[in-house]
Design a protein around this motif. Structure first.
Motif, mmCIF file in Angstrom:
data_model
loop_
_atom_site.group_PDB
_atom_site.id
_atom_site.type_symbol
_atom_site.label_atom_id
_atom_site.label_comp_id
_atom_site.label_asym_id
_atom_site.label_seq_id
_atom_site.Cartn_x
_atom_site.Cartn_y
_atom_site.Cartn_z
ATOM 1 N N UNK A 236 0.855 -1.175 0.000
ATOM 2 C CA UNK A 236 0.000 0.000 0.000
ATOM 3 C C UNK A 236 0.897 1.232 0.000
ATOM 4 N N UNK A 237 0.878 1.958 -1.110
ATOM 5 C CA UNK A 237 1.649 3.197 -1.228
ATOM 6 C C UNK A 237 0.816 4.318 -0.631
ATOM 7 N N UNK A 238 1.392 5.041 0.304
ATOM 8 C CA UNK A 238 0.645 6.062 1.051
ATOM 9 C C UNK A 238 1.296 7.426 0.857
ATOM 10 N N UNK A 239 0.447 8.455 0.814
ATOM 11 C CA UNK A 239 0.951 9.830 0.709
ATOM 12 C C UNK A 239 0.157 10.748 1.610
ATOM 13 N N UNK A 240 0.883 11.620 2.294
ATOM 14 C CA UNK A 240 0.286 12.709 3.059
ATOM 15 C C UNK A 240 1.148 13.934 2.795
ATOM 16 N N UNK A 241 0.650 14.810 1.922
ATOM 17 C CA UNK A 241 1.460 15.956 1.529
ATOM 18 C C UNK A 241 2.698 15.488 0.789
ATOM 19 N N UNK A 242 3.864 15.915 1.269
ATOM 20 C CA UNK A 242 5.129 15.528 0.645
ATOM 21 C C UNK A 242 5.740 14.283 1.263
ATOM 22 N N UNK A 243 5.077 13.704 2.254
ATOM 23 C CA UNK A 243 5.562 12.489 2.903
ATOM 24 C C UNK A 243 4.901 11.269 2.283
ATOM 25 N N UNK A 244 5.705 10.235 2.045
ATOM 26 C CA UNK A 244 5.207 9.017 1.440
ATOM 27 C C UNK A 244 5.773 7.814 2.182
ATOM 28 N N UNK A 245 5.065 6.693 2.109
ATOM 29 C CA UNK A 245 5.572 5.477 2.741
ATOM 30 C C UNK A 245 4.896 4.260 2.121
ATOM 31 N N UNK A 246 5.494 3.095 2.393
ATOM 32 C CA UNK A 246 4.954 1.817 1.938
ATOM 33 C C UNK A 246 4.544 1.020 3.161
ATOM 34 N N UNK A 247 3.272 0.568 3.155
ATOM 35 C CA UNK A 247 2.738 -0.220 4.270
ATOM 36 C C UNK A 247 2.457 -1.640 3.798
ATOM 37 N N UNK A 248 2.889 -2.618 4.571
ATOM 38 C CA UNK A 248 2.633 -4.022 4.281
ATOM 39 C C UNK A 248 1.245 -4.405 4.794
ATOM 40 N N UNK A 249 0.708 -5.564 4.368
ATOM 41 C CA UNK A 249 -0.638 -5.953 4.813
ATOM 42 C C UNK A 249 -0.786 -6.054 6.323
ATOM 43 N N UNK A 250 0.290 -6.397 7.055
ATOM 44 C CA UNK A 250 0.183 -6.494 8.511
ATOM 45 C C UNK A 250 0.442 -5.157 9.203
ATOM 46 N N UNK A 251 0.580 -4.092 8.426
ATOM 47 C CA UNK A 251 0.748 -2.754 8.989
ATOM 48 C C UNK A 251 2.176 -2.314 9.189
ATOM 49 N N UNK A 252 3.148 -3.162 8.927
ATOM 50 C CA UNK A 252 4.525 -2.746 9.188
ATOM 51 C C UNK A 252 4.994 -1.739 8.125
ATOM 52 N N UNK A 253 5.896 -0.877 8.528
ATOM 53 C CA UNK A 253 6.446 0.161 7.663
ATOM 54 C C UNK A 253 7.629 -0.412 6.900
ATOM 55 N N UNK A 254 7.548 -0.410 5.576
ATOM 56 C CA UNK A 254 8.607 -1.001 4.751
ATOM 57 C C UNK A 254 9.574 0.028 4.172
ATOM 58 N N UNK A 255 9.062 1.203 3.839
ATOM 59 C CA UNK A 255 9.901 2.245 3.271
ATOM 60 C C UNK A 255 9.237 3.581 3.506
ATOM 61 N N UNK A 256 10.028 4.572 3.849
ATOM 62 C CA UNK A 256 9.507 5.916 4.086
ATOM 63 C C UNK A 256 10.261 6.896 3.205
ATOM 64 N N UNK A 257 9.599 7.979 2.795
ATOM 65 C CA UNK A 257 10.215 8.903 1.843
ATOM 66 C C UNK A 257 9.642 10.307 2.028
ATOM 67 N N UNK A 258 10.405 11.276 1.520
ATOM 68 C CA UNK A 258 9.954 12.674 1.468
ATOM 69 C C UNK A 258 10.327 13.234 0.117
ATOM 70 N N UNK A 259 9.389 13.924 -0.508
ATOM 71 C CA UNK A 259 9.583 14.469 -1.853
ATOM 72 C C UNK A 259 9.446 15.978 -1.844
ATOM 73 N N UNK A 260 10.228 16.657 -2.672
ATOM 74 C CA UNK A 260 10.040 18.089 -2.905
ATOM 75 C C UNK A 260 10.066 18.335 -4.399
#
Length: 260
Positions: A236-260
């Motif tokens: 699950x690719x997630x975005x909130x403003x300029x912050x992004x992250x990848x969530x696995x089905x069990x809720x764990x955080x796999x990758x986090x990112x910030x874009x400008x």
């Protein structure tokens, strides 16, 4: 290679390779000479191939070109940062200049670790097009026994992406990444994973495309891998403003990112 030395590679940035990458990412697009590459497209160029006798049992080069022997056989991509100065173009000769910025060694809960930060400057037509930093961790074993963090759930927009073994194989081939955790299921399981591992740069590429669609052309992108995602798990690719992250089905955080 130490912090005072530079390794230079050249590549003609073959448009056919960019077209193959687009197909691997599920994008129906072909590239010709002079077309701008996608923000993470340079990862299918600047190969440093090793003959079979130069490979470790994990399929990765036994010794990375230009790096000192740290005595730690397992290599994992930890994080990266890109600053995009201008478009890289398909079919135009480019040079990548690489140097080591830092090497840090420490003792972790899973044993001795070494962190190497590389800086790549890519130029085309005497112009600096992209600067990239890569943080690589070296360790005695692949798998991490630490409990992963849970991903945020306050996103404003999501996308769901599914993987299969063919996609992972094709991405490995295009990036000339022979690491067996991405295509050899028995090997990956023997290393403590529950199946094939999705490449962290592949997840970063998907988040960069997500950010570009939402925010427009990117100036910079920072990302950090926090836990492995397995091939049978939907991302699950997630975005909130300029912050992004990848969530696995069990809720764990796999990758986090910030874009400008």
């Amino acid at each position: 290679m130490d912090s005072r030395e530079t390794l230079t590679l050249t590549d003609t940035m073959d448009p056919a390779r960019a077209t193959a990458l687009a197909a691997t990412m599920g994008v129906d697009r072909s590239y010709g000479v002079g077309d701008p590459l996608p923000p993470f497209g340079h990862h299918v160029y600047f190969w440093t191939p090793e003959p079979p006798q130069g490979l470790a049992d994990n399929g990765h080069p036994a010794q990375d070109a230009g790096l000192p022997d740290l005595g730690l056989p397992r290599r994992m991509w930890a994080a990266g940062r890109l600053v995009l100065h201008c478009d890289l173009l398909a079919g135009v000769r480019a040079e990548r200049h690489t140097r080591i910025e830092t090497i840090t060694q420490k003792e972790g809960r899973s044993g001795r670790l070494a962190f190497v930060r590389l800086r790549h400057d890519i130029r085309q037509r005497q112009t600096l097009a992209l600067t990239e930093w890569q943080d690589i961790v070296y360790r005695a074993t692949d798998a991490d026994t630490l409990a992963p963090a849970q991903a945020p759930t306050d996103q404003s927009e999501t996308r769901v992406h599914h993987f299969d073994s063919v996609t992972l194989f094709r991405y490995s081939a295009l990036t000339f990444n022979g690491h067996r955790i991405h295509y050899d299921d028995p090997y990956a399981r023997a290393q403590g994973y529950g199946g094939l591992v999705v490449h962290a740069p592949l997840l970063a590429h998907l988040l960069m495309d997500f950010a570009t669609d939402a925010l427009g052309p990117l100036r910079s992108f920072d990302y950090r891998a926090t836990a492995p995602l397995l091939v049978h798990e939907a991302a699950t690719l997630c975005r909130r403003g300029n912050d992004l992250w990848v969530r696995a089905p069990d809720g764990r955080l796999c990758l986090t990112a910030a874009a400008t």
